[in-house]
Design a protein around this motif. Structure first.
Motif, PDB file in Angstrom:
ATOM      1  N   LYS A  87     -35.594  37.511  -8.587  1.00 11.37           N
ATOM      2  CA  LYS A  87     -34.814  38.742  -8.495  1.00 11.37           C
ATOM      3  C   LYS A  87     -34.918  39.471  -9.833  1.00 11.37           C
ATOM      4  O   LYS A  87     -34.987  38.851 -10.899  1.00 11.37           O
ATOM      5  N   TYR A 102     -37.375  39.030 -14.509  1.00  9.54           N
ATOM      6  CA  TYR A 102     -37.257  38.378 -13.198  1.00  9.54           C
ATOM      7  C   TYR A 102     -36.738  36.966 -13.382  1.00  9.54           C
ATOM      8  O   TYR A 102     -37.268  36.196 -14.164  1.00  9.54           O
ATOM      9  N   PHE A 105     -32.864  33.214  -8.223  1.00 17.88           N
ATOM     10  CA  PHE A 105     -31.749  33.692  -7.401  1.00 17.88           C
ATOM     11  C   PHE A 105     -30.538  32.820  -7.601  1.00 17.88           C
ATOM     12  O   PHE A 105     -30.593  31.685  -7.902  1.00 17.88           O
TER      13      PHE A 105
END
Length: 105
Positions: A87, A102, A105
């Motif tokens: 994410k 990034y 999650f």
């Protein structure tokens, strides 16, 4: 322009050439309060291992990477490249600059 902190495959010039049709030029930077782990992703030819960061909030945990500038369109291309396993999150780097990276999650 958007700031992008890369710590893994996005630092690879071949990946950059495929994603952006150019090589990015960045500056070394440090992310504080995160640790580097590994994620296993099933791909066409088997299981591949990739780096992934996870927030720890411990100032002793740091990750070295590169800070790049990319367009919003290029940032969306990275979203597609990173897929379902990562994410995009906004982080504050050691230099107090905000950047996208990034994470798990």
């Amino acid at each position: 322009m958007q700031k992008l902190f890369a710590y893994g495959t996005l630092k690879n010039e071949e990946v950059q050439e495929n994603l952006f049709e150019r090589i990015l030029h960045g500056t070394p930077e440090t992310l504080i309060g995160y640790e580097l782990n590994e994620i296993q992703i099933e791909e066409e030819f088997g299981i591949a291992h990739y780096p992934i960061i996870m927030e720890t909030k411990d100032s002793n945990d740091t990750i070295s990477g590169i800070l790049y500038e990319v367009t919003m369109k290029e940032l969306h291309q990275v979203d597609l490249y990173e897929g379902l396993h990562y994410k995009r999150v906004e982080v504050t780097l050691q230099s107090n600059q905000k950047a996208w990276t990034y994470s798990a999650f």
